[in-house]
Scaffold this motif. Structure first.
Motif, PDB file in Angstrom:
ATOM      1  N   LEU A   9      -6.833  -9.151   2.012  1.00  0.00           N
ATOM      2  CA  LEU A   9      -7.340  -8.082   2.882  1.00  0.00           C
ATOM      3  C   LEU A   9      -7.218  -8.434   4.364  1.00  0.00           C
ATOM      4  N   LYS A  10      -6.984  -9.736   4.662  1.00  0.00           N
ATOM      5  CA  LYS A  10      -6.825 -10.134   6.065  1.00  0.00           C
ATOM      6  C   LYS A  10      -5.439  -9.778   6.577  1.00  0.00           C
ATOM      7  N   SER A  11      -4.423  -9.988   5.711  1.00  0.00           N
ATOM      8  CA  SER A  11      -3.049  -9.759   6.161  1.00  0.00           C
ATOM      9  C   SER A  11      -2.457  -8.477   5.564  1.00  0.00           C
ATOM     10  N   ASP A  12      -3.190  -7.828   4.645  1.00  0.00           N
ATOM     11  CA  ASP A  12      -2.663  -6.679   3.891  1.00  0.00           C
ATOM     12  C   ASP A  12      -1.362  -7.030   3.184  1.00  0.00           C
ATOM     13  N   ARG A  13      -1.346  -8.249   2.675  1.00  0.00           N
ATOM     14  CA  ARG A  13      -0.208  -8.745   1.908  1.00  0.00           C
ATOM     15  C   ARG A  13      -0.608  -8.795   0.439  1.00  0.00           C
ATOM     16  N   LEU A  14       0.381  -8.665  -0.444  1.00  0.00           N
ATOM     17  CA  LEU A  14       0.115  -8.755  -1.877  1.00  0.00           C
ATOM     18  C   LEU A  14       0.770 -10.048  -2.360  1.00  0.00           C
ATOM     19  N   PRO A  15       0.053 -11.186  -2.324  1.00  0.00           N
ATOM     20  CA  PRO A  15       0.709 -12.468  -2.590  1.00  0.00           C
ATOM     21  C   PRO A  15       1.082 -12.706  -4.047  1.00  0.00           C
ATOM     22  N   LEU A  22       0.628  -1.733  -8.369  1.00  0.00           N
ATOM     23  CA  LEU A  22       1.089  -1.487  -6.996  1.00  0.00           C
ATOM     24  C   LEU A  22       0.554  -0.148  -6.480  1.00  0.00           C
ATOM     25  N   ASP A  23       0.594   0.878  -7.357  1.00  0.00           N
ATOM     26  CA  ASP A  23       0.078   2.204  -6.959  1.00  0.00           C
ATOM     27  C   ASP A  23      -1.372   2.123  -6.506  1.00  0.00           C
ATOM     28  N   TYR A  24      -2.170   1.390  -7.303  1.00  0.00           N
ATOM     29  CA  TYR A  24      -3.601   1.281  -6.993  1.00  0.00           C
ATOM     30  C   TYR A  24      -3.795   0.622  -5.625  1.00  0.00           C
ATOM     31  N   ALA A  25      -3.064  -0.501  -5.422  1.00  0.00           N
ATOM     32  CA  ALA A  25      -3.191  -1.230  -4.150  1.00  0.00           C
ATOM     33  C   ALA A  25      -2.728  -0.350  -2.991  1.00  0.00           C
ATOM     34  N   PHE A  26      -1.636   0.357  -3.208  1.00  0.00           N
ATOM     35  CA  PHE A  26      -1.070   1.187  -2.144  1.00  0.00           C
ATOM     36  C   PHE A  26      -2.051   2.283  -1.749  1.00  0.00           C
ATOM     37  N   GLU A  27      -2.621   2.928  -2.778  1.00  0.00           N
ATOM     38  CA  GLU A  27      -3.554   4.009  -2.495  1.00  0.00           C
ATOM     39  C   GLU A  27      -4.788   3.473  -1.754  1.00  0.00           C
ATOM     40  N   LYS A  28      -5.220   2.295  -2.181  1.00  0.00           N
ATOM     41  CA  LYS A  28      -6.420   1.706  -1.589  1.00  0.00           C
ATOM     42  C   LYS A  28      -6.182   1.325  -0.121  1.00  0.00           C
ATOM     43  N   LEU A  29      -4.993   0.725   0.157  1.00  0.00           N
ATOM     44  CA  LEU A  29      -4.762   0.183   1.496  1.00  0.00           C
ATOM     45  C   LEU A  29      -4.158   1.186   2.471  1.00  0.00           C
ATOM     46  N   SER A  30      -3.310   2.092   1.967  1.00  0.00           N
ATOM     47  CA  SER A  30      -2.518   2.893   2.911  1.00  0.00           C
ATOM     48  C   SER A  30      -3.374   3.853   3.727  1.00  0.00           C
ATOM     49  N   HIS A  44      -0.083  -1.531   7.801  1.00  0.00           N
ATOM     50  CA  HIS A  44       1.019  -2.373   7.352  1.00  0.00           C
ATOM     51  C   HIS A  44       0.655  -2.989   5.998  1.00  0.00           C
ATOM     52  N   ILE A  45       1.563  -2.912   5.017  1.00  0.00           N
ATOM     53  CA  ILE A  45       1.349  -3.594   3.723  1.00  0.00           C
ATOM     54  C   ILE A  45       2.660  -4.304   3.395  1.00  0.00           C
ATOM     55  N   SER A  46       2.582  -5.517   2.853  1.00  0.00           N
ATOM     56  CA  SER A  46       3.843  -6.196   2.534  1.00  0.00           C
ATOM     57  C   SER A  46       3.744  -7.033   1.268  1.00  0.00           C
ATOM     58  N   PHE A  47       4.878  -7.229   0.635  1.00  0.00           N
ATOM     59  CA  PHE A  47       4.990  -8.222  -0.435  1.00  0.00           C
ATOM     60  C   PHE A  47       6.426  -8.689  -0.516  1.00  0.00           C
ATOM     61  N   MET A 102      -5.971   1.257 -17.612  1.00  0.00           N
ATOM     62  CA  MET A 102      -6.387   1.682 -16.274  1.00  0.00           C
ATOM     63  C   MET A 102      -6.636   0.467 -15.365  1.00  0.00           C
ATOM     64  N   VAL A 103      -6.190   0.583 -14.149  1.00  0.00           N
ATOM     65  CA  VAL A 103      -6.384  -0.541 -13.220  1.00  0.00           C
ATOM     66  C   VAL A 103      -7.837  -0.554 -12.733  1.00  0.00           C
ATOM     67  N   ARG A 104      -8.410  -1.755 -12.636  1.00  0.00           N
ATOM     68  CA  ARG A 104      -9.757  -1.844 -12.057  1.00  0.00           C
ATOM     69  C   ARG A 104      -9.859  -3.105 -11.193  1.00  0.00           C
ATOM     70  N   GLU A 105     -10.835  -3.058 -10.277  1.00  0.00           N
ATOM     71  CA  GLU A 105     -11.074  -4.237  -9.448  1.00  0.00           C
ATOM     72  C   GLU A 105     -11.937  -5.199 -10.249  1.00  0.00           C
ATOM     73  N   ILE A 106     -11.686  -6.468 -10.079  1.00  0.00           N
ATOM     74  CA  ILE A 106     -12.345  -7.452 -10.930  1.00  0.00           C
ATOM     75  C   ILE A 106     -13.205  -8.365 -10.059  1.00  0.00           C
ATOM     76  N   SER A 107     -14.363  -8.750 -10.580  1.00  0.00           N
ATOM     77  CA  SER A 107     -15.257  -9.587  -9.770  1.00  0.00           C
ATOM     78  C   SER A 107     -15.066 -11.056 -10.145  1.00  0.00           C
ATOM     79  N   ILE A 108     -15.689 -11.908  -9.350  1.00  0.00           N
ATOM     80  CA  ILE A 108     -15.490 -13.346  -9.500  1.00  0.00           C
ATOM     81  C   ILE A 108     -15.912 -13.840 -10.895  1.00  0.00           C
ATOM     82  N   GLU A 109     -16.937 -13.212 -11.477  1.00  0.00           N
ATOM     83  CA  GLU A 109     -17.434 -13.648 -12.802  1.00  0.00           C
ATOM     84  C   GLU A 109     -16.392 -13.380 -13.886  1.00  0.00           C
TER      85      GLU A 109
END
Ligand SMILES: CC(C)(COP(=O)(O)OP(=O)(O)OC[C@H]1O[C@@H](n2cnc3c(N)ncnc32)[C@H](O)[C@@H]1OP(=O)(O)O)[C@@H](O)C(=O)NCCC(=O)NCCS
Length: 305
Positions: free
Chosen positions: A67-73, A88-96, A101-104, A1-8
């Motif tokens: 999150l500034k450019s909505d780009r997936l570097p 990609l699905d997770y990012a798309f759902e989160k941003l769209s 605009h989303i790009s990679f 499962m995809v999850r967001e990860i923190s700096i630690e």
């Protein structure tokens, strides 16, 4: 499962980041630089980091979202298409839901993003735009000198006090073009272009020295601008624009060649010039006729609301 990860938790990605960096080492990328960039983005809250782990908690892939450019570097999952798709699905759902605009990018300079993933992105509504990465080598100085000749043209070196007025010119030149569609976070408004040119002068895209970049004037009016940097022995064309009211009269050619000549005079070490251009852009014809050759084709995938 995809999850967001923190700096630690960045250390969970150590092995993957090392593998990623080993594919980018020709570009001077190391696992340390990747980690530092990720850490700084997470600290400033300008970036988000996603990962997917297996049942033993070992990271299988990661995706960075700007999150500034909505780009997936960076999207890296060892070419495991199902993991790439889930990231990609997770990012798309989160941003769209909130972004317009989303790009990679796929292909050069990110060859691990496969055609399969590009095709999948297209099913999500992304549009694929072909880009050409071009190089001029060897550099024929006589050709450049000949092209730069243009009676009565006035060239002025581009520098900090000109940023505001030149940003207006650049905006006029790129408004309603494909490049504005592809890079709205750079060309979407005069203010964004001002920020971009400020960063450009501060060296964010390569070394910038006085007399590298030039403005073309006619009757005291700015009608074009050309922006160049160097990266070691390579000159890189960041952008060249001519006011739409003055196009197809040889000004683009003259300005580009004048700027390249000047760069070659200032730096004796530069032995090649590189650039990236959207394949459908008429500018590609200008580069072709100056002797630039396409080294790599790539694509930029863009989703727009
Ligand atoms: C690209 C750009 C700078 C060209 O400026 P320009 O003054 O019109 O270019 P020139 O008149 O010097 O023409 C240069 C060559 O490109 C060709 N060309 C320029 N615009 C063209 C067009 N719309 N269609 C076909 N060919 C074109 C010319 O025929 C000429 O070819 P040649 O040298 O073989 O005769 C200008 O169109 C522009 O500002 N575009 C928007 C910004 C942009 O996309 N920049 C490039 C980013 S990579």
């Amino acid at each position: 499962m995809v999850r967001e990860i923190s700096i630690e938790d960045i250390s969970l990605l150590n092995t993957l980041i090392e593998r990623y960096a080993s594919h980018k080492k020709e570009d001077g990328v190391t696992s340390d630089t990747v980690k530092k960039q990720m850490q700084s983005g997470l600290e400033k809250e300008t970036h988000l980091l996603l990962t997917e782990e297996n049942s033993e908690g070992v990271a299988q892939g990661f995706l960075v979202i700007n999150l500034k450019s909505d780009r997936l570097p960076i999207l890296f999952a060892n070419w495991e298409i199902e993991i790439e798709k889930r990231l990609l699905d997770y990012a798309f759902e989160k941003l769209s839901g909130t972004c317009s605009h989303i790009s990679f990018e796929s292909g050069y300079p990110t060859p691990w993003l496969t055609d399969e993933l590009s095709s999948y992105a297209v099913t999500l509504g992304f549009v694929k735009h072909d880009r050409a990465f071009m190089q001029l080598q060897p550099i024929d100085k006589e050709v450049l000198t000949e092209c730069a000749k243009s009676e009565g043209l006035e060239f002025a070196p581009f520098d900090e006090p000109m940023v505001e007025e030149i940003s207006k010119l650049v905006f006029k030149c790129v408004d309603n073009t494909i490049d504005q569609d592809l890079f709205p976070y750079v060309y979407g408004s005069i203010q964004k272009i001002e920020e971009f040119l400020g960063e450009f002068l501060r060296g964010s895209f390569g070394t910038h020295e006085p007399l590298y970049s030039w403005v073309l004037r006619e009757n005291n009016q700015n009608i074009g601008a050309c922006f160049l940097v160097t990266r070691d022995e390579t000159g890189f064309l960041v952008h060249v624009v001519i006011d739409p009211d003055f196009r197809e009269r040889g000004f683009g050619n003259a300005l580009l060649c004048h700027s390249l000549n000047s760069l070659l005079r200032v730096t004796s070490s530069v032995d090649k010039i590189e650039l990236a251009v959207t394949s459908s852009n008429p500018a590609k014809r200008m580069y072709d006729s100056l002797g630039f050759r396409t080294l790599n084709d790539s694509s930029t995938l863009v989703w727009k609301r």
